[in-house]
Design a protein around this motif. Structure first.
Motif, mmCIF file in Angstrom:
data_model
loop_
_atom_site.group_PDB
_atom_site.id
_atom_site.type_symbol
_atom_site.label_atom_id
_atom_site.label_comp_id
_atom_site.label_asym_id
_atom_site.label_seq_id
_atom_site.Cartn_x
_atom_site.Cartn_y
_atom_site.Cartn_z
ATOM 1 N N LEU A 32 36.149 -40.144 47.094
ATOM 2 C CA LEU A 32 35.784 -40.964 48.253
ATOM 3 C C LEU A 32 35.104 -40.123 49.328
ATOM 4 N N GLN A 33 35.695 -38.994 49.683
ATOM 5 C CA GLN A 33 35.118 -38.141 50.722
ATOM 6 C C GLN A 33 33.751 -37.616 50.307
ATOM 7 N N SER A 34 33.615 -37.237 49.061
ATOM 8 C CA SER A 34 32.339 -36.734 48.555
ATOM 9 C C SER A 34 31.275 -37.826 48.598
ATOM 10 N N GLY A 35 31.659 -39.043 48.214
ATOM 11 C CA GLY A 35 30.718 -40.167 48.227
ATOM 12 C C GLY A 35 30.262 -40.552 49.617
ATOM 13 N N LEU A 36 31.090 -40.245 50.608
ATOM 14 C CA LEU A 36 30.737 -40.530 52.004
ATOM 15 C C LEU A 36 30.059 -39.332 52.665
ATOM 16 N N ASN A 37 29.736 -38.310 51.844
ATOM 17 C CA ASN A 37 29.121 -37.071 52.336
ATOM 18 C C ASN A 37 29.964 -36.405 53.408
ATOM 19 N N ARG A 38 31.272 -36.497 53.244
ATOM 20 C CA ARG A 38 32.207 -35.820 54.150
ATOM 21 C C ARG A 38 32.799 -34.623 53.420
ATOM 22 N N PRO A 39 33.232 -33.628 54.189
ATOM 23 C CA PRO A 39 33.884 -32.494 53.535
ATOM 24 C C PRO A 39 35.178 -32.948 52.849
ATOM 25 N N VAL A 40 35.420 -32.413 51.681
ATOM 26 C CA VAL A 40 36.643 -32.735 50.952
ATOM 27 C C VAL A 40 37.771 -31.933 51.583
#
Length: 191
Positions: free
Chosen positions: A168-176
């Motif tokens: 989810l975080q990766s798909g939102l271009n957020r740091p994991v």
């Protein structure tokens, strides 16, 4: 500020950014590794999209119990390839077929008899998940969630869904937030 100072700052920022993103895996090397699918055909994985590898064993109760969780995760994220990898010579295509018939996973099962993929990924345990983006960066590795607290011990309530959160975080271009956990399960054998 001088141009040399700016250049040094830029180099430092780029190297820190690359380090913060995680370690890399060679998709070129993975694409050269031969695996077998349920039909016994040799397949290679090309890495054209983000991929989750889950190290599996047909006799592992945790692996069996995680099939519905991983199938739901695959259905929720069709943009990501999911592969259950069965490492070692102890397993045969017939076992993968029985596993598929008994548990009906919604993701691809692959046999890694020579453990070339398992070694390249640095996998040690079944089950162990390794999420790699299309650039070959390991986004997350380790537990699927925190259901197993230790070998043979399970929590009543799952409070951290590590793999799902990383996707989810990766798909939102957020740091994991959590990049790695220590997997709980059986060690991959040398057979």
């Amino acid at each position: 500020m001088g141009k040399s100072f700016q250049l040094i700052c830029l180099i430092l920022c780029l190297s820190l950014g690359a380090h913060a993103q995680g370690s890399g895996i060679s998709w070129k090397k993975i694409s050269q590794i031969s695996l077998k699918d349920l039909s016994g055909k040799t397949v290679q994985i090309n890495g054209q999209k983000p991929t989750v590898f889950i190290m599996f064993s047909p006799e592992c109760p945790l692996c069996r119990n995680y099939v519905p969780v991983l199938t739901d995760l695959q259905k929720s994220h069709p943009e990501i390839a999911f592969y259950a990898v069965f490492p070692g010579k102890a397993y045969a295509v017939d076992e993968l077929k029985r596993f598929h018939k008994d548990y009906k996973p919604g993701f691809t099962l692959l046999l890694d008899q020579d453990k070339k993929l398992s070694r390249h990924l640095g996998a040690t345990t079944t089950p162990e998940s390794i999420f790699i983006n299309e650039l070959g960066i390991v986004v997350y590795r380790g537990l699927i969630d925190n259901w197993p607290s230790s070998l043979g011990q399970k929590r009543k309530v799952i409070t951290d869904k590590y793999l799902a959160s990383a996707i989810l975080q990766s798909g939102l271009n957020r740091p994991v937030i959590t990049k790695q956990t220590k997997p709980v399960g059986c060690l991959i054998n040398d057979l």
